[in-house]
Design a protein around this motif. Structure first.
Motif, PDB file in Angstrom:
ATOM      1  N   MET A  48      33.924  11.994  64.228  1.00 51.88           N
ATOM      2  CA  MET A  48      34.390  11.201  63.119  1.00 51.88           C
ATOM      3  C   MET A  48      34.998  12.082  62.035  1.00 51.88           C
ATOM      4  O   MET A  48      36.007  11.742  61.465  1.00 51.88           O
ATOM      5  N   LYS A  49      34.360  13.238  61.779  1.00 54.98           N
ATOM      6  CA  LYS A  49      34.882  14.139  60.770  1.00 54.98           C
ATOM      7  C   LYS A  49      36.227  14.723  61.178  1.00 54.98           C
ATOM      8  O   LYS A  49      37.021  15.087  60.338  1.00 54.98           O
ATOM      9  N   GLU A  50      36.465  14.807  62.469  1.00 49.87           N
ATOM     10  CA  GLU A  50      37.738  15.342  62.967  1.00 49.87           C
ATOM     11  C   GLU A  50      38.910  14.426  62.617  1.00 49.87           C
ATOM     12  O   GLU A  50      40.029  14.875  62.452  1.00 49.87           O
ATOM     13  N   ASP A  51      38.661  13.135  62.500  1.00 49.68           N
ATOM     14  CA  ASP A  51      39.709  12.176  62.187  1.00 49.68           C
ATOM     15  C   ASP A  51      40.074  12.162  60.703  1.00 49.68           C
ATOM     16  O   ASP A  51      41.155  11.712  60.335  1.00 49.68           O
ATOM     17  N   ALA A  52      39.190  12.653  59.842  1.00 50.07           N
ATOM     18  CA  ALA A  52      39.419  12.605  58.393  1.00 50.07           C
ATOM     19  C   ALA A  52      40.716  13.303  57.982  1.00 50.07           C
ATOM     20  O   ALA A  52      41.476  12.745  57.190  1.00 50.07           O
ATOM     21  N   PRO A  53      41.009  14.519  58.479  1.00 46.44           N
ATOM     22  CA  PRO A  53      42.280  15.151  58.083  1.00 46.44           C
ATOM     23  C   PRO A  53      43.491  14.330  58.519  1.00 46.44           C
ATOM     24  O   PRO A  53      44.482  14.245  57.790  1.00 46.44           O
ATOM     25  N   ASN A  54      43.411  13.702  59.699  1.00 44.60           N
ATOM     26  CA  ASN A  54      44.520  12.873  60.172  1.00 44.60           C
ATOM     27  C   ASN A  54      44.698  11.634  59.297  1.00 44.60           C
ATOM     28  O   ASN A  54      45.821  11.228  59.010  1.00 44.60           O
ATOM     29  N   VAL A  55      43.597  11.032  58.889  1.00 42.39           N
ATOM     30  CA  VAL A  55      43.657   9.853  58.027  1.00 42.39           C
ATOM     31  C   VAL A  55      44.231  10.249  56.667  1.00 42.39           C
ATOM     32  O   VAL A  55      45.098   9.560  56.129  1.00 42.39           O
ATOM     33  N   ASP A  56      43.745  11.354  56.123  1.00 42.70           N
ATOM     34  CA  ASP A  56      44.270  11.832  54.836  1.00 42.70           C
ATOM     35  C   ASP A  56      45.767  12.111  54.925  1.00 42.70           C
ATOM     36  O   ASP A  56      46.529  11.756  54.031  1.00 42.70           O
ATOM     37  N   ARG A  57      46.179  12.731  55.997  1.00 43.77           N
ATOM     38  CA  ARG A  57      47.599  13.045  56.191  1.00 43.77           C
ATOM     39  C   ARG A  57      48.414  11.754  56.332  1.00 43.77           C
ATOM     40  O   ARG A  57      49.482  11.619  55.748  1.00 43.77           O
ATOM     41  N   LEU A  58      47.885  10.774  57.053  1.00 45.24           N
ATOM     42  CA  LEU A  58      48.550   9.493  57.226  1.00 45.24           C
ATOM     43  C   LEU A  58      48.684   8.770  55.881  1.00 45.24           C
ATOM     44  O   LEU A  58      49.756   8.256  55.551  1.00 45.24           O
ATOM     45  N   ILE A  59      47.618   8.755  55.109  1.00 40.53           N
ATOM     46  CA  ILE A  59      47.653   8.099  53.799  1.00 40.53           C
ATOM     47  C   ILE A  59      48.655   8.791  52.889  1.00 40.53           C
ATOM     48  O   ILE A  59      49.460   8.134  52.222  1.00 40.53           O
ATOM     49  N   THR A  60      48.638  10.108  52.863  1.00 38.45           N
ATOM     50  CA  THR A  60      49.582  10.869  52.037  1.00 38.45           C
ATOM     51  C   THR A  60      51.018  10.591  52.455  1.00 38.45           C
ATOM     52  O   THR A  60      51.894  10.393  51.609  1.00 38.45           O
ATOM     53  N   THR A  61      51.261  10.534  53.740  1.00 36.87           N
ATOM     54  CA  THR A  61      52.601  10.238  54.256  1.00 36.87           C
ATOM     55  C   THR A  61      53.038   8.842  53.833  1.00 36.87           C
ATOM     56  O   THR A  61      54.168   8.646  53.377  1.00 36.87           O
ATOM     57  N   ARG A  62      52.149   7.868  53.954  1.00 32.78           N
ATOM     58  CA  ARG A  62      52.480   6.489  53.570  1.00 32.78           C
ATOM     59  C   ARG A  62      52.763   6.377  52.071  1.00 32.78           C
ATOM     60  O   ARG A  62      53.674   5.667  51.654  1.00 32.78           O
ATOM     61  N   ILE A  63      51.983   7.078  51.284  1.00 34.82           N
ATOM     62  CA  ILE A  63      52.210   7.051  49.834  1.00 34.82           C
ATOM     63  C   ILE A  63      53.584   7.623  49.517  1.00 34.82           C
ATOM     64  O   ILE A  63      54.333   7.052  48.719  1.00 34.82           O
ATOM     65  N   MET A  64      53.936   8.733  50.133  1.00 34.28           N
ATOM     66  CA  MET A  64      55.245   9.340  49.896  1.00 34.28           C
ATOM     67  C   MET A  64      56.376   8.413  50.349  1.00 34.28           C
ATOM     68  O   MET A  64      57.408   8.304  49.682  1.00 34.28           O
ATOM     69  N   GLU A  65      56.196   7.746  51.473  1.00 33.22           N
ATOM     70  CA  GLU A  65      57.208   6.795  51.955  1.00 33.22           C
ATOM     71  C   GLU A  65      57.382   5.651  50.956  1.00 33.22           C
ATOM     72  O   GLU A  65      58.511   5.236  50.663  1.00 33.22           O
ATOM     73  N   GLN A  66      56.283   5.139  50.422  1.00 41.52           N
ATOM     74  CA  GLN A  66      56.353   4.037  49.462  1.00 41.52           C
ATOM     75  C   GLN A  66      56.978   4.474  48.135  1.00 41.52           C
ATOM     76  O   GLN A  66      57.726   3.724  47.527  1.00 41.52           O
ATOM     77  N   ARG A  67      56.698   5.698  47.711  1.00 40.46           N
ATOM     78  CA  ARG A  67      57.310   6.214  46.480  1.00 40.46           C
ATOM     79  C   ARG A  67      58.818   6.345  46.657  1.00 40.46           C
ATOM     80  O   ARG A  67      59.590   6.011  45.755  1.00 40.46           O
TER      81      ARG A  67
END
Length: 171
Positions: free
Chosen positions: A1-20
């Protein structure tokens, strides 16, 4: 589960940048109009027989034809209309997160204020009308203040109040 956290963070950051990026695209009509107006004013300046240097000239000593004056008036009217369209849209948005709100406001100022100031400084010197206040109704400071009012919590509260009132009236 902890292994997925960096991927989720990266996905969220990418989505935020796309929305901006998508959000900043909403300013394209206004920035396009401002850039066109600045280019038009520059062309008028170069046609002036009294303009010896593009860097030192501050006055437009060119006699404008009626169709040129009308074109400049139409350009100003279009810019003012776009400012009002954007203001009415943007004032409906609320960004509760203070850091994100401040960042978006700063991005808006960086994108709009220098362009608007350049446009206004050029057009105020062009003798296309006796009533510059009609066609250039906003100072740069007023536009900056307008941009700073976007995304406020007050806007969110007003929107909620309006929605609740509309909902009650439907019952």
């Amino acid at each position: 589960m902890k292994e997925d956290a960096p991927n989720v963070d990266r996905l969220i950051t990418t989505r935020i940048m796309e929305q901006r990026t998508a959000y900043l695209d909403c300013w394209t009509p206004l920035t396009r109009l401002l850039n066109e107006a600045i280019a038009e004013a520059t062309q008028l300046r170069t046609r002036s027989p009294h303009d010896v240097s593009m860097q030192t000239a501050t006055n437009y000593d060119v006699q404008l034809k009626e169709k040129d004056r009308q074109a400049l008036k139409d350009r100003c009217t279009a810019i003012n209309k776009e400012i009002m369209i954007q203001a009415s849209k943007q004032e409906k948005y609320s960004v509760p997160d203070q850091a994100l709100r401040t960042s978006l406001q700063q991005q808006n100022r960086e994108l709009i204020i220098a362009l608007y100031n350049n446009y206004r400084e050029r057009y105020v010197r062009i003798p296309f009308t006796k009533f510059h206040d009609k066609y250039l109704p906003y100072t740069t400071a007023q536009v900056s203040d307008m941009l700073d009012r976007f995304f406020s919590q007050d806007t969110f509260s007003l929107a909620l109040g309006t929605t609740a009132q509309a909902f009650r009236s439907e019952e």
